[in-house]
Design an enzyme around this catalytic site. Sequence first.
Site, PDB file in Angstrom:
ATOM      1  N   LYS A 193       0.802  -1.226   0.000  1.00  0.00           N
ATOM      2  CA  LYS A 193       0.000   0.000   0.000  1.00  0.00           C
ATOM      3  C   LYS A 193       0.838   1.280   0.000  1.00  0.00           C
ATOM      4  O   LYS A 193       0.369   2.331  -0.445  1.00  0.00           O
ATOM      5  CB  LYS A 193      -0.933   0.004   1.214  1.00  0.00           C
ATOM      6  CG  LYS A 193      -2.104  -0.960   1.121  1.00  0.00           C
ATOM      7  CD  LYS A 193      -3.150  -0.464   0.152  1.00  0.00           C
ATOM      8  CE  LYS A 193      -4.431  -1.277   0.243  1.00  0.00           C
ATOM      9  NZ  LYS A 193      -5.481  -0.746  -0.637  1.00  0.00           N
TER      10      LYS A 193
ATOM     11  N   SER B 147       0.707  -9.989  -0.513  1.00  0.00           N
ATOM     12  CA  SER B 147       0.474  -8.544  -0.521  1.00  0.00           C
ATOM     13  C   SER B 147       0.752  -7.847   0.804  1.00  0.00           C
ATOM     14  O   SER B 147       0.951  -6.636   0.830  1.00  0.00           O
ATOM     15  CB  SER B 147      -0.960  -8.240  -0.963  1.00  0.00           C
ATOM     16  OG  SER B 147      -1.877  -8.884  -0.089  1.00  0.00           O
TER      17      SER B 147
END
Length: 420
Positions: A58, A313
């Site tokens: 992110k 992720s």
Amino acid sequence: MEETKAQGVYVKDILLAHQALKDVVVKTPLQRDNILSDKYGANVYLKREDLQVVRSFKLRGAYNLMQGLGEQELQKGVVCASAGNHAQGVAYSCKALGVRGKIYMPSTTPRQKVSRVEFFGEPFVEVILTGDTFDDAFKEAMICCEKEEMSFIHPFDDTRTIAGQGTVGMEILEDIDVPISHVFMSIGGGGLISGVGSYFKEISPSTKMIGVEPAGAPGMKTSLAAGKVTTLGKIDKFVDGAAVKKVGETTFEIAKRVVDDITLIDEGRVCAAMLNLYNENAIVAEPAGALSIAALDEYKEEIKGKNVVCVVSGGNNDIDRMQEVKERSMIYQGLKHYFIVNFPQRAGALREFLIDVLGPSDDITRFEYTKKNNRDKGPVLCGIELQHQEDYHSLIDRMDKKGFAYIEINKDEDLFNLLI
């Protein structure tokens, strides 16, 4: 290659994002995983975004969006709403750029996550805890944006965010010298797969982009099937990094072009994948980070002999959740069963249950009388752990033969959510 004029993100955007990010983010490793490769008869590579600066991809999107703001916008500051990884990415970016930021988080956010945001962003970031859900925090963040004329840093529905996430795809292709058959990655709002997919479809169009969503929050799959962005009425929030009620308008438009398939994975299977990653590879993945690996079973025939990449992720997993992770994994594998048992009104019924109903390797993990003031006649909430999945049928047969009336809580979603 000729670009279409449709709304989207292209290689040039991702190359510019890479230049902006190169001194801020870590170029995370792409590692061939021997255990998974042997299991699936393929070359399985893991893109380790769990090793990113804030333990999640992110940061890429947040920083790329923020560094592209004008001087006047930066002076006014930025706002975001997030319960986790995006908040950390924005906080880190605020400190790196010297920009004031307000981060709205639900009041239910674990203290550990709030502390990480404060750590990455101090002294530039103010954390505001408000409401019980992300939607509550989002509403307050938008009010703040309008009132103070601050810029909102969207976690996924902005082409600058998407271009930043696309640098994950660029790094994958830089680090591998064999053709990639499939890339598996989680979908929450759709920023990661939109960015990575945009890069691959221009540079390696034959590579299949496989999106993976939790079964309890199939936002993108539902929207693609409906032909429009569709808000989900109810979601399972367990896979918090991918549990989104509504995907982005921009990410939806890009996904229509770049996503080849989406598979839905049961939350219990995600938990099993998390435990396997930890026990076999010493990788601490959060639920959304394990989604891509949990999906490999669905494609095991298709990927045999191929080179595939799974994007891990994120790795922001709260240690307090591990007991729930183990529990969900065992239930999914058929090794943990819960019952409400009505014991026959005869002497020695409990002893009979323990000796004649339970198998030699079965174990009672929970035993609670539902009526505290009348234990002799009240039903019992009973959790039973099995050694082998196939032991379930013989357990049920023995309960029936011995006359124990029961309700299987695992098969009643409302009861399960209420009691377990």
